[in-house]
Design an enzyme around this catalytic site. Structure first.
Site, mmCIF file in Angstrom:
data_model
loop_
_atom_site.group_PDB
_atom_site.id
_atom_site.type_symbol
_atom_site.label_atom_id
_atom_site.label_comp_id
_atom_site.label_asym_id
_atom_site.label_seq_id
_atom_site.Cartn_x
_atom_site.Cartn_y
_atom_site.Cartn_z
ATOM 1 C CB CYS A 197 -0.909 -0.026 1.230
ATOM 2 S SG CYS A 197 -1.771 1.525 1.509
ATOM 3 C CB CYS A 238 0.991 1.145 4.346
ATOM 4 S SG CYS A 238 -0.604 0.790 5.114
ATOM 5 C CG HIS A 273 -4.155 -0.908 5.120
ATOM 6 N ND1 HIS A 273 -3.657 -0.232 4.029
ATOM 7 C CD2 HIS A 273 -5.023 -1.826 4.627
ATOM 8 C CE1 HIS A 273 -4.186 -0.727 2.931
ATOM 9 N NE2 HIS A 273 -5.023 -1.704 3.263
ATOM 10 C CG ASN A 332 -12.629 10.543 -4.180
ATOM 11 O OD1 ASN A 332 -13.657 11.174 -4.404
ATOM 12 N ND2 ASN A 332 -11.427 11.025 -4.441
ATOM 13 N N GLY A 337 -14.354 6.963 -7.430
ATOM 14 C CA GLY A 337 -13.174 7.761 -7.747
ATOM 15 C C GLY A 337 -11.980 7.501 -6.855
ATOM 16 C CG HIS A 388 -4.196 3.770 3.703
ATOM 17 N ND1 HIS A 388 -3.188 3.017 4.288
ATOM 18 C CD2 HIS A 388 -4.567 4.697 4.627
ATOM 19 C CE1 HIS A 388 -2.964 3.468 5.523
ATOM 20 N NE2 HIS A 388 -3.795 4.485 5.751
ATOM 21 C CG HIS A 404 -6.929 9.251 1.022
ATOM 22 N ND1 HIS A 404 -6.973 7.949 0.575
ATOM 23 C CD2 HIS A 404 -7.247 10.024 -0.041
ATOM 24 C CE1 HIS A 404 -7.276 7.931 -0.712
ATOM 25 N NE2 HIS A 404 -7.457 9.173 -1.113
HETATM 26 P P1 AMP Z 1 -8.252 9.029 -4.183
HETATM 27 O O1 AMP Z 1 -8.707 9.172 -5.597
HETATM 28 O O2 AMP Z 1 -9.260 9.574 -3.207
HETATM 29 O O3 AMP Z 1 -7.800 7.628 -3.855
HETATM 30 O O4 AMP Z 1 -7.036 10.004 -4.022
HETATM 31 C C1 AMP Z 1 -5.713 9.606 -4.114
HETATM 32 C C2 AMP Z 1 -4.892 10.874 -4.119
HETATM 33 O O5 AMP Z 1 -3.584 10.532 -3.793
HETATM 34 C C3 AMP Z 1 -4.865 11.581 -5.472
HETATM 35 O O6 AMP Z 1 -5.373 12.907 -5.331
HETATM 36 C C4 AMP Z 1 -3.385 11.558 -5.845
HETATM 37 O O7 AMP Z 1 -2.965 12.742 -6.486
HETATM 38 C C5 AMP Z 1 -2.710 11.369 -4.514
HETATM 39 N N1 AMP Z 1 -1.416 10.703 -4.541
HETATM 40 C C6 AMP Z 1 -1.060 9.602 -5.249
HETATM 41 N N2 AMP Z 1 0.209 9.254 -4.994
HETATM 42 C C7 AMP Z 1 0.674 10.155 -4.080
HETATM 43 C C8 AMP Z 1 1.920 10.347 -3.409
HETATM 44 N N3 AMP Z 1 2.963 9.526 -3.628
HETATM 45 N N4 AMP Z 1 2.038 11.384 -2.557
HETATM 46 C C9 AMP Z 1 0.998 12.212 -2.346
HETATM 47 N N5 AMP Z 1 -0.199 12.081 -2.929
HETATM 48 C C10 AMP Z 1 -0.366 11.078 -3.793
HETATM 49 ZN ZN ZN Z 2 -2.329 1.277 3.713
#
Ligand code: AMP
Ligand code: ZN
Length: 104
Positions: free
Chosen positions: A4, A7, A46, A85, A91, A96, A98
């Site tokens: 992940c 993670c 997680h 999301n 989306g 994980h 957030h």
């Molecule tokens: P979601 O679509 O809600 O799963 O959002 C995932 C978010 O994580 C997206 O807005 C991505 O731009 C962001 N994201 C993906 N990889 C990274 C990373 N390595 N560091 C920071 N943000 C990230």
């Molecule tokens: Zn995770």
């Protein structure tokens, strides 16, 4: 969990622009910001998505919103959006939980 991405950020195995951390939570900047301020408020536990949260996570989830409020205040945001999301069809890309905080 091993693979992940979030993670790995929590374990400091992958880089991220971390702006806050406590025992249960980490907050880092979204790598592809959709607004001037775009933070991901992320529990260290997680949990794949909101679909999988349980009663024991009640306090943890509440704390994400309070941290979002504090961060928004710190960034002097007069208004902002908070977003989960949920699921691929909702989306969600990273499996994980957030909370997105966006504001301009
Ligand atoms: P979601 O679509 O809600 O799963 O959002 C995932 C978010 O994580 C997206 O807005 C991505 O731009 C962001 N994201 C993906 N990889 C990274 C990373 N390595 N560091 C920071 N943000 C990230
Ligand atoms: Zn995770």
């Amino acid at each position: 969990m091993m693979n992940c991405l979030f993670c790995k950020i929590i374990r400091k195995e992958n880089p991220a622009d971390i702006i806050f951390e406590n025992a249960e939570t980490i907050i880092f900047k979204d790598i592809n910001p959709k607004a001037r301020i775009h933070l991901l408020i992320t529990p260290k536990k997680h949990i794949p998505s909101i679909k999988e949260v349980e009663d024991v996570d009640r306090e943890l989830l509440g704390s994400l919103i309070l941290l979002a409020r504090d961060m928004a205040k710190k960034e002097n945001l007069r208004g902002y959006k908070l977003l989960f999301n949920v699921g691929q069809e909702g989306g969600q890309i990273i499996d994980h939980v957030h909370l997105h905080l966006t504001g301009n």
